[in-house]
Every structure is written in C-alpha cells, then in structure tokens.
Design an enzyme around this catalytic site. Sequence first.
Site, PDB file in Angstrom:
ATOM      1  N   SER A 233       0.824  -1.202   0.000  1.00 17.37           N
ATOM      2  CA  SER A 233       0.000   0.000   0.000  1.00 17.37           C
ATOM      3  C   SER A 233       0.862   1.257   0.000  1.00 17.37           C
ATOM      4  O   SER A 233       1.961   1.258   0.555  1.00 17.37           O
ATOM      5  CB  SER A 233      -0.887  -0.006   1.262  1.00 17.37           C
ATOM      6  OG  SER A 233      -1.482   1.257   1.465  1.00 17.37           O
TER       7      SER A 233
ATOM      8  N   TYR B 294      -1.889  -0.667  10.410  1.00 14.53           N
ATOM      9  CA  TYR B 294      -2.090  -1.226   9.064  1.00 14.53           C
ATOM     10  C   TYR B 294      -0.884  -0.899   8.186  1.00 14.53           C
ATOM     11  O   TYR B 294      -0.268  -1.779   7.592  1.00 14.53           O
ATOM     12  CB  TYR B 294      -3.374  -0.659   8.452  1.00 14.53           C
ATOM     13  CG  TYR B 294      -3.438  -0.863   6.970  1.00 14.53           C
ATOM     14  CD1 TYR B 294      -3.188   0.188   6.095  1.00 14.53           C
ATOM     15  CD2 TYR B 294      -3.691  -2.126   6.445  1.00 14.53           C
ATOM     16  CE1 TYR B 294      -3.205  -0.010   4.736  1.00 14.53           C
ATOM     17  CE2 TYR B 294      -3.713  -2.336   5.089  1.00 14.53           C
ATOM     18  CZ  TYR B 294      -3.461  -1.265   4.231  1.00 14.53           C
ATOM     19  OH  TYR B 294      -3.464  -1.452   2.878  1.00 14.53           O
TER      20      TYR B 294
ATOM     21  N   LYS C  83       2.156  -3.485   6.652  1.00 15.61           N
ATOM     22  CA  LYS C  83       2.565  -3.607   5.246  1.00 15.61           C
ATOM     23  C   LYS C  83       4.068  -3.336   5.112  1.00 15.61           C
ATOM     24  O   LYS C  83       4.787  -4.048   4.401  1.00 15.61           O
ATOM     25  CB  LYS C  83       1.781  -2.621   4.361  1.00 15.61           C
ATOM     26  CG  LYS C  83       0.299  -2.946   4.221  1.00 15.61           C
ATOM     27  CD  LYS C  83       0.072  -4.247   3.460  1.00 15.61           C
ATOM     28  CE  LYS C  83      -1.406  -4.518   3.232  1.00 15.61           C
ATOM     29  NZ  LYS C  83      -1.639  -5.794   2.531  1.00 15.61           N
TER      30      LYS C  83
HETATM   31  C1  WQD Z   1      -9.746   9.475   0.771  1.00 15.92           C
HETATM   32  C2  WQD Z   1     -10.004  10.958   1.009  1.00 15.92           C
HETATM   33  C3  WQD Z   1     -10.259  11.514   3.315  1.00 15.92           C
HETATM   34  C4  WQD Z   1     -13.973   9.211   3.865  1.00 15.92           C
HETATM   35  C5  WQD Z   1      -6.880   4.616   2.900  1.00 15.92           C
HETATM   36  C6  WQD Z   1      -5.740   3.747   3.362  1.00 15.92           C
HETATM   37  C7  WQD Z   1      -5.118   3.059   2.178  1.00 15.92           C
HETATM   38  C8  WQD Z   1      -6.177   2.291   1.431  1.00 15.92           C
HETATM   39  C9  WQD Z   1      -7.217   3.275   0.934  1.00 15.92           C
HETATM   40  C10 WQD Z   1      -6.405   0.073   2.294  1.00 15.92           C
HETATM   41  C11 WQD Z   1      -9.232  11.512   2.193  1.00 15.92           C
HETATM   42  C12 WQD Z   1     -11.560  11.766   2.558  1.00 15.92           C
HETATM   43  C13 WQD Z   1     -12.844   9.786   3.313  1.00 15.92           C
HETATM   44  C14 WQD Z   1     -15.023  10.042   4.313  1.00 15.92           C
HETATM   45  C15 WQD Z   1     -13.772  11.972   3.620  1.00 15.92           C
HETATM   46  N1  WQD Z   1      -6.777   1.342   2.286  1.00 15.92           N
HETATM   47  N2  WQD Z   1     -12.743  11.141   3.190  1.00 15.92           N
HETATM   48  N3  WQD Z   1     -14.890  11.397   4.169  1.00 15.92           N
HETATM   49  O1  WQD Z   1      -7.281   7.525   3.578  1.00 15.92           O
HETATM   50  O2  WQD Z   1      -6.432   7.985   1.208  1.00 15.92           O
HETATM   51  O3  WQD Z   1      -6.390   5.661   2.115  1.00 15.92           O
HETATM   52  O4  WQD Z   1      -7.800   3.865   2.104  1.00 15.92           O
HETATM   53  O5  WQD Z   1      -5.817  -0.544   1.474  1.00 15.92           O
HETATM   54  O6  WQD Z   1      -4.120   2.178   2.636  1.00 15.92           O
HETATM   55  O7  WQD Z   1      -4.758   4.554   3.975  1.00 15.92           O
HETATM   56  O8  WQD Z   1      -8.571   6.703   1.542  1.00 15.92           O
HETATM   57  O9  WQD Z   1     -10.942   6.724   0.958  1.00 15.92           O
HETATM   58  O10 WQD Z   1     -10.297   6.752   3.424  1.00 15.92           O
HETATM   59  O11 WQD Z   1      -9.939   8.804   2.026  1.00 15.92           O
HETATM   60  O12 WQD Z   1     -13.683  13.213   3.504  1.00 15.92           O
HETATM   61  O13 WQD Z   1     -16.096   9.569   4.819  1.00 15.92           O
HETATM   62  O14 WQD Z   1     -11.392  11.137   1.312  1.00 15.92           O
HETATM   63  O15 WQD Z   1     -10.008  12.559   4.250  1.00 15.92           O
HETATM   64  O16 WQD Z   1      -8.845  12.848   1.880  1.00 15.92           O
HETATM   65  P1  WQD Z   1      -7.146   7.092   2.170  1.00 15.92           P
HETATM   66  P2  WQD Z   1     -10.016   7.195   2.026  1.00 15.92           P
END
Ligand code: WQD
Length: 358
Positions: free
Chosen positions: A139, A165, A169
Amino acid sequence: YKMDSARNKCVLLTGGAGYVGSHTIIPLIESGYEVVVLDNLSNACKGDNGQNPIPITQVEKLVNKQVIFYDVDLLDYNSLSKVFDKHLFCCVIHFAGLKAVGESCINPLTYYRVNVSGSINLFQVMKEHNVKQLVFSSSSTVYGEPQFLPITESHPVGQNLLNGYAKSKYYIEGILQDLCNSDKEWFVIILRYFNPVGAHPSGTLGEDPTGVPNNLMPYVAQVAIGNRPYLNVFGNDYNTIDGTGVRDYLHVMDLVDGHVSALKKILNSDEHGAVAINLGTGKGYSVLQVIEMFSQISGRKIDFHIVDRRSGDCASSYCDASFAKKYLGWEAKRTLKEMCEDTWRWQSLYPQGFSTKK
Ligand code: WQD
C-alpha cells in the site's frame, strides 16, 4: 524448477474473496491461468449452507468456470500446508490481510498477528513447497506523510507511519526483502496500491465493506443510493485545489491488470529479489471533485458536511507511475468518470451489497 513453474499456470490467491482479490480472478482466468482461492472470510460475504462465498460465485458466473476455494486461515499452518500439498502453484498473489486504518490503531496486535504472522506462515509454507514466486499486495501508506510529490518508488518508506495497518505492510515488505537476500531463488514483486475504487463493469462485483465504510468512494455511493443521509468531508483547510484531501484514485480493473502484468513478468523472466512498484494513475482528485463527478454520473445530489480533519490523513498523495510502465509495461487507462460509473452500477444493482449485515 523455473521451467516447471512457467509451464504450469496454477496461481494461489490468498484473500481472493476480498474486493481486489475477487476482481483479480477474472483477468487471470481470461488469460488462461488456473486459480485457487484461499480466504478465511473474515471480511467477505459467506455463501449459504456451505456454498462458496458470494464474490466467488459471482466471479464463476462471469468467467463461466469453477474456481477452487478453500476456507482456510493463514494462521492455521497445517491447513495452509495441505493446500500446497494438493496443488503445484507457479506463483502466489498475497492479498489476505486486514486493512481498516482506524481499526488498526485500536487493535494493533490483531493487525500484526493477522497481517504479519499470517504472512510469515505463508512464506514459510511456500518455502517448504519450493514455491518462491510472489506478488504482494502492499500500500502507498508505507510512504507515510509524502515528503515530495508525485511519489516515486525511491520516496522513503517506513517513516512516521501513523497506524498499525501501514506498519504491517511496511514490516512485511521488509521481511520479503530479507527472505530474498537469504535465498536467491525468490522473486517477489511488491505492488504499492494508491486508492483502489470502482467495480467490474458488469456491476455484479464490487467493494462490499461491512459496517460503516471507512473509504470515500463506497461512502459516497451509499449516500447516492440513499442508504446514508450525507457524507462527512474530513476537513477543507488543506493546502489543495479546494482545501479538501487529494488522492490518486485507481480503477480496480486497472489495478488487477497490474497484477496480471506482474505475474507474467515473474513467470517469463529469470530475475530474483524483491522489487516494489507503485500502482496508481499519477493524477490526484479532491474529495469535492469526486463528489461532483459521482453526482453527475448518478444524477443524485450528494449532501455533505465539512467536519474536522481525520487524524492520520495527509493533504495530497498521488504517484509517479512511470516505473510500472517501464518495468511491467502497465499503465492505468480508466478515468475517474468510469470509476464512478462502475461503482454506481454496482451500488444500484446491490443497494445493500452482497450481505444483509450492513
Ligand atoms: C480518501 C479521502 C479523506 C472518507 C486509505 C488507506 C489506504 C487504502 C485506501 C487500504 C481523504 C476523505 C474519506 C469520508 C472523507 N486502504 N474522506 N470522508 O485515507 O487515502 O487511504 O484507504 O488498502 O491504505 O490509507 O482513503 O478513501 O479513506 O480517504 O472526507 O467519509 O477522502 O479525508 O482525503 P485514504 P479514504
């Protein structure tokens, strides 16, 4: 032995009932590989009375071929070893692991036991069965807070990682490097995913998170379909185009094509060692841009509230995918529009996902 493994085309997918794993079965079978899936179903929807899990059944309908499935936990050494006794694998694609960032801060030991100890068990059994070719699902979180953008594979890893997490990894990547240094027969391709989203264009397979989705795209889809009243936007005071977080969203079908390219690279070359590769589009989109696109393609208003930043989030993260192009001949082709369209088709066909346990 290389010749044998190149001739036989039987691939083991650990965690193959999960989101990325189940999607990967499709191009593998379409490319003529035989696929064996192993999963403990801790995050996949079980089938009725002993049937295969629903994602596997859905894939079988798509590829019109039976998929061999074992309900086995990587921590169950003996059962795992028996699977390797039954099949001569040319390669393993290791997806199995827990991946909820927030949960990993609450239960770090569970994350290290499942992800790290589970991986060590797998690598030990592989070694004992002389299966030394692996694609590992890693990741972009191993990069921690980006120190420069776009992120290349030479960006430092393992620095100020904020959750169990990401650390799990990172540790597994380190174990694989050491394994390859200790035994030159190993060839490992480590794939660092940016943000996988989307669904198979048939709409019969998709991301099916249990409980409240942690990730943006499934949450937006559930607001659009009417399962949730609004989205919380975690902060709009970042130094980005509109103040909201920017990420490198990657269509899951592009992502799985990257795995097939990695597998072909392993089977057709005599290289050894471990190599890490970014899989992303190289483009970043903000939360508001995703909301706008999803609203356009679904025709639904997506209500949202701006709330505080989520701890552990960075402002922007997107990759330089040129090494994947050079080394694997792979590049992402699908657009954000297609990511949203394919997500919406899945969500519309399965408003409650596969399982009723929402
Ligand atoms: C994306 C953007 C949030 C939810 C994580 C893990 C990564 C992989 C993908 C496992 C950010 C914003 C999100 C919400 C929001 N996971 N957001 N409201 O954090 O980049 O990555 O998920 O494999 O390893 O780290 O992805 O989709 O959670 O967030 O505003 O309800 O959307 O702040 O900017 P992230 P995400």
